[in-house]
Design an enzyme around this catalytic site. Structure first.
Site, short mmCIF file in Angstrom:
data_model
loop_
_atom_site.label_atom_id
_atom_site.label_comp_id
_atom_site.label_asym_id
_atom_site.label_seq_id
_atom_site.Cartn_x
_atom_site.Cartn_y
_atom_site.Cartn_z
N GLU A 44 0.85 -1.40 0.00
CA GLU A 44 0.09 -0.06 -0.01
C GLU A 44 1.09 1.28 0.14
O GLU A 44 2.12 1.22 0.31
CB GLU A 44 -0.85 -0.04 1.28
CG GLU A 44 -0.29 -0.18 2.49
CD GLU A 44 -1.02 0.71 3.64
OE1 GLU A 44 -1.29 1.73 3.38
OE2 GLU A 44 -1.10 0.09 4.69
N LYS A 94 -3.49 -1.90 15.41
CA LYS A 94 -2.86 -1.10 16.25
C LYS A 94 -3.51 -0.89 17.48
O LYS A 94 -4.75 -0.83 17.60
CB LYS A 94 -2.63 0.36 15.54
CG LYS A 94 -1.07 0.58 15.71
CD LYS A 94 -0.87 1.82 14.94
CE LYS A 94 -1.01 1.49 13.50
NZ LYS A 94 -1.95 2.22 12.68
N1 PSU Z 1 -1.42 1.38 10.11
C1 PSU Z 1 -0.03 1.79 10.03
N2 PSU Z 1 0.20 2.48 9.19
C2 PSU Z 1 -0.77 3.35 8.29
C3 PSU Z 1 -2.00 2.67 8.38
C4 PSU Z 1 -2.18 1.66 9.17
O1 PSU Z 1 0.76 1.19 10.69
O2 PSU Z 1 -0.30 4.06 7.58
C5 PSU Z 1 -3.09 3.25 7.11
C6 PSU Z 1 -3.55 1.86 6.43
O3 PSU Z 1 -3.48 2.57 4.99
C7 PSU Z 1 -5.00 1.79 6.92
C8 PSU Z 1 -5.37 3.13 7.28
O4 PSU Z 1 -5.81 1.30 5.88
O5 PSU Z 1 -4.24 3.66 7.88
C9 PSU Z 1 -6.53 3.17 8.25
O6 PSU Z 1 -7.23 4.41 8.37
P1 PSU Z 1 -8.37 4.86 9.03
O7 PSU Z 1 -8.34 4.38 10.45
O8 PSU Z 1 -8.68 6.31 8.81
O9 PSU Z 1 -9.46 3.94 8.16
#
Ligand code: PSU
Ligand code: MN
Length: 302
Positions: free
Chosen positions: A25, A159
């Site tokens: 990604e 996380k």
């Molecule tokens: N976890 C990480 N680094 C990131 C992300 C998640 O350690 O950059 C990113 C991923 O692309 C994930 C997104 O899909 O954050 C989720 O964002 P949100 O919580 O706004 O849906």
């Protein structure tokens, strides 16, 4: 749609030849890590996929085109430009229609991978149900995506800035298999043990590949999530990082950070208050995920 897909020759051939292509990604590059570690990590991940016998496919949207595979300049652009939004499922149509740039989150990367015919994807952490979601309704679109998109995703867990038990409940409701890679638990990203059980433990790449194969043979159009804990020597101390996460969450609340900005804010805050240690662990866990994901893909196409 297909005219908005730009796929490198190498990847096109690999997909056509049923080779183990592994998607990576770009949100992690544009919004998840500081420069220059972001592009160094992106390059390292591609090399890790190759070292394990796979073909890497880093995915991003540039000037309204979905790029499957980025060259050096494109990677540099994704790692440095300020003109890059963060796209999840809902954002893709507008970004393409308006010819904008966007980094793809887990949900968007799954969609783009599937459009290109890629079935495997390695990331760092999956989005999930945020703490306090009973009030904020903040649940990442990543989770829903598994219902619609047949891609196997390897992550180091949700996380700890998220509510891991609620995230697992949500996956159960959606009917998505969550596999623990050599573990009984959903890993907690920065550390190995969340205490939250996964429905199935697999001991190796072959077992994971078999479950995915079976899912596809059943005609399921859905994906599979694999939780792969960070290696022991790189994990952070649970109590220490949890205290810092609380601090970061508190700051986010005070500053009124909302919506898509929450995850990037928390990541950079943690980087700051751990003196860079959170980034070191982050890099090591994605490396591990890229390796394991490639092994699963290699087994699948054997
Ligand atoms: N976890 C990480 N680094 C990131 C992300 C998640 O350690 O950059 C990113 C991923 O692309 C994930 C997104 O899909 O954050 C989720 O964002 P949100 O919580 O706004 O849906
Ligand atoms: Mn969110």
């Amino acid at each position: 749609m297909i005219n908005k897909l730009v796929i490198t020759e190498e990847i096109k051939e690999a997909i056509a030849g049923n080779k183990p292509v592994v998607a990576l990604e770009s949100t992690i590059i544009s919004h998840g890590m500081p420069y220059p570690q972001n592009i160094e990590t992106a390059a390292m991940l591609e090399q890790t996929v190759r070292d394990n016998g796979g073909i890497p496919a880093t995915i991003a949207i540039i000037k309204g085109k979905i790029h499957i595979g980025l060259n050096k300049d494109e990677l540099e652009f994704m790692g440095t430009s300020k003109d890059i939004s963060k796209a999840s499922r809902r954002d893709i149509p507008a970004v393409l229609a308006q010819k904008r740039n966007a980094a793809t989150t887990v949900s968007a990367t799954m969609i783009c991978a599937a459009l290109a015919g890629i079935k495997f994807f390695a990331t760092g952490g999956i989005g999930g149900v945020h703490r306090g979601a009973s009030e904020t309704f903040d649940i990442s679109a990543d989770l829903q995506e598994f219902v619609h998109t047949p891609v196997l995703v390897v992550c180091a867990g949700a996380k700890a800035i998220l509510d891991i038990p609620l995230t697992m409940e949500y996956m159960e409701t959606l009917g998505i298999p969550v596999l623990g890679y050599k573990t009984d638990e959903m890993p907690a990203f920065y550390y190995r043990s969340s205490g939250v059980k996964v429905p199935l433990r697999v001991e190796n790449a072959d077992e994971a590949a078999q479950v995915f194969k079976q899912s596809l043979e059943l005609g399921y159009k859905s994906g599979i999530l694999v939780g792969n804990p960070v290696e022991q020597q790189f994990e952070m101390n649970k109590n220490e990082i949890e205290a810092k996460i609380d601090e970061a969450l508190c700051d986010a609340k005070k500053q009124g950070v909302k919506g898509q900005a929450v995850t990037p804010f928390l990541l950079s805050k943690l980087y700051e208050i751990t003196g860079g240690d959170s980034l070191k662990t982050n890099i090591e866990l994605v490396r591990n995920n890229a390796a394991v994901c490639t092994k699963i893909a290699v087994s699948f196409y054997k």
